[in-house]
Every structure is written in structure tokens, then in C-alpha cells.
Design a protein around this motif. Sequence first.
Motif, PDB file in Angstrom:
ATOM      1  N   GLN A   1       1.144  16.047 -11.215  1.00 49.48           N
ATOM      2  CA  GLN A   1       1.870  15.110 -10.362  1.00 49.48           C
ATOM      3  C   GLN A   1       2.307  15.808  -9.069  1.00 49.48           C
ATOM      4  OE1 GLN A   1       2.176  12.032 -10.942  1.00 49.48           O
ATOM      5  NE2 GLN A   1       4.041  11.215 -10.063  1.00 49.48           N
ATOM      6  N   THR A   2       2.831  17.033  -9.188  1.00 49.88           N
ATOM      7  CA  THR A   2       3.237  17.812  -8.008  1.00 49.88           C
ATOM      8  C   THR A   2       2.068  17.966  -7.030  1.00 49.88           C
ATOM      9  OG1 THR A   2       4.970  19.050  -9.142  1.00 49.88           O
ATOM     10  CG2 THR A   2       3.949  20.136  -7.258  1.00 49.88           C
ATOM     11  N   LEU A   3       0.906  18.325  -7.568  1.00 51.87           N
ATOM     12  CA  LEU A   3      -0.264  18.531  -6.702  1.00 51.87           C
ATOM     13  C   LEU A   3      -0.662  17.225  -6.021  1.00 51.87           C
ATOM     14  CD1 LEU A   3      -2.445  20.853  -8.988  1.00 51.87           C
ATOM     15  CD2 LEU A   3      -0.919  21.532  -7.127  1.00 51.87           C
ATOM     16  N   GLY A   4      -0.558  16.126  -6.764  1.00 56.16           N
ATOM     17  CA  GLY A   4      -0.880  14.817  -6.202  1.00 56.16           C
ATOM     18  C   GLY A   4       0.085  14.442  -5.085  1.00 56.16           C
ATOM     19  N   VAL A   5       1.379  14.627  -5.348  1.00 51.14           N
ATOM     20  CA  VAL A   5       2.402  14.259  -4.370  1.00 51.14           C
ATOM     21  C   VAL A   5       2.293  15.143  -3.116  1.00 51.14           C
ATOM     22  CG1 VAL A   5       4.915  14.279  -3.989  1.00 51.14           C
ATOM     23  CG2 VAL A   5       3.993  13.304  -6.083  1.00 51.14           C
ATOM     24  N   MET A   6       1.992  16.421  -3.325  1.00 53.89           N
ATOM     25  CA  MET A   6       1.911  17.359  -2.192  1.00 53.89           C
ATOM     26  C   MET A   6       0.529  17.383  -1.551  1.00 53.89           C
ATOM     27  SD  MET A   6       4.381  20.450  -3.529  1.00 53.89           S
ATOM     28  CE  MET A   6       4.184  21.442  -2.063  1.00 53.89           C
ATOM     29  N   LYS A   7      -0.420  16.670  -2.159  1.00 53.98           N
ATOM     30  CA  LYS A   7      -1.806  16.622  -1.670  1.00 53.98           C
ATOM     31  C   LYS A   7      -2.387  18.029  -1.483  1.00 53.98           C
ATOM     32  CE  LYS A   7      -1.416  12.106   0.510  1.00 53.98           C
ATOM     33  NZ  LYS A   7       0.012  11.805   0.169  1.00 53.98           N
TER      34      LYS A   7
END
Length: 347
Positions: A174-180
Motif C-alpha cells: 500500500q505504501t508503494l502504491g500511495v507513494m508511486k
Amino acid sequence: MRSISLFLLIAVAMLLSPNYANANILYSDGPYLIEQNKQLQRYDISDNQLTVSPYAGGLGEVSHFNVAVSDTYKGVAKIAAISDIHGQVDIFKALLKNNGVIDDALNWRWGKGHLVITGDIFDRGDTVTEALWLVFKLEQQAKAAGGKLHYLLGNHEYMVLRGDERYIHDKYKQTLGVMKMDLKTLFNEYTTLGQWLRSKSTVIKINEYVFMHGGIHQDFLDLGLSLEHANAMFRQTIGQSKKMLKAGPYTKILYGRTGPIWYRGYFKEGELTEQDVDSLLKQLEVKHIVVGHTSQQQVETRFNGKVIAIDTSIKNAVKGELLIIERNKSAKDTLTRGQMDGKQLAL
Ligand code: ZN
């Protein structure tokens, strides 16, 4: 029929997608400090919402991490050692607090003692970031108190730094998704945690003990490297692809199955005799090898106490143990197993 195959197609696509995370679960993570246009930016995620702001202090010294000049330490009166925290910060805190390494406010109270973490803070659990920042802070407090915190890198640190996302908790997807971003970027050399990790050692000696994540095999000793040289070679090759590592005559061993971050031979029936272990100890000029990586139920020994195993399965999110080594005035060591409730049992 068509709806079933569509469902299957979506399910398979979700399983195969590395960044798939359930958007219905609210996660908070961070901070992450990342240099952009020579300015340090702070990323915080609260309930899946990202906030980016210029870094405005706090968290201690956030740049210029020094590499240890020597990886051998002598005359240390007390040592605590823990391994394979795997994103379980609550167990980590309880063990440190109840065994006197930190106080109730999570500050260093181990004085001039050393704390060794033999790798694998990363992966599996969902409080990796919290554990990293706690170690980051304690390392600076230890130094100020005349003590030392050694965070040695394990196979999971090296995997994360080369972008292997297979073992991260959904929260970090989720972190990687939110931070792109991909995982490799999140911990690259433009990030504070990434720079800090790249300053770390992998194998060290304290008094009569050598510490590393997996173990020392004769293949490693046959490379003929000093600890400082071996640690420097690890640092220089952090993040390289498996293919590149396999192609290098040194890195092939350092990152291989018999290398210090992966070896499990002490726990394989019949792989080594006690004489083999004696020979390793003699070449290393120590009396004990302390390792994590191969999970046990408690701190255990092999080969008449010569090998000490400190991966106490913290990854199962139930409990764990801390190894404590205290030296008395006549230079005799007492070894104990520090429990979650602070009881210390003889090893
Ligand atoms: Zn490991």
C-alpha cells in the motif's frame, strides 16, 4: 460460466500484481525522508493518505552516516544480541525494555554496553518502519553514552535493497502504491534510511564472539578477506542483481548459500563436526559464533556452546528472546536468555 472465468482472471491478475493491496484497509506508515532537488522531503502516510512536506528537523542526525573504521571491538563488559525482528516492533521493544537495554520512554539505558542486531529487521511483519526508526535513534543515543549499537545486515536487508518485494507485508505494498515508488527506490541512496543501511557492516567481532546473520563457512575464510574488507565489499555491491552477484568471484561466495548472510550449515545434521567448528573459530580468532537466520524456539547452542543461535522466531508475532553476555572482573562471561517479562535464564 463467463462470469466465473472473468472472476478467475481478475483473481489471478490480483495475485500476480506485485503492488496489489487491499485499498479497503487503512494503513499508516512513515516517515520516509527522501532527497529531491537537494532538499530533504518527509513522506508520512496516515490512513492511506500521503503528506509530503520539507523535512523540518527531528529524528536525530539524518545524513553523513559513518562507516566503522574497525569491525573488531575488545573489552566490552556487556553485550545484548537479538535477531530476525521481521517487523514485530512490540516484541522487540518488550525484550529491550524488560531486560534493561532501553527505558520505558524507549531511550538507551545500556550505558557503555553494546547491542547487536544480527539482521532481518525487514519483511513479513507490519512494523518494519517503526523498528528501523527505533534502531536509528538508539544507535545515536548509544554512541552518546559511550556504548554501541551494531545493526548488521541480513539476507532480507539485502533483498529489500535490491528491490525484492516478495516478502513485504500488504501494508508496504500500500505504501508503494500511495507513494508511486518501487521498493528499491524507497530505500535507494537518496533516502535517509537507504543511506544509513548502506553504512552498515555484516560481520563483526566483539571480545571472543563473532556475529553475523547466517554463519561463517570455510568458503568465506578461503577468500582471505579481513572483516573490514569483506564488509566493504558487501557495501559496494548492495542492490546489485542476483546475476551480477553470481558473476563476481567474491560476491558469488559473499551472497551465496555458504556466505555469511545465508549459511545454515550449523543446524544441518552431519554437515559439520565439532573439529570443523573449532577450525573456523581458530581462524576467526574467537571462541563463539553468534548467528540468527535459522529459527529456533529460544536462544540455543550447538557444538558445546561454540555456536549460539539467536533467531528465536519473533516472526511468529508471539514472543522472543534476547541473548545477554556479561563479563565479570575476572573476564569470565555469564550468558543468559532474556525473556519477554525480564526474567533471565541461564543459557
Ligand atoms: Zn535470514
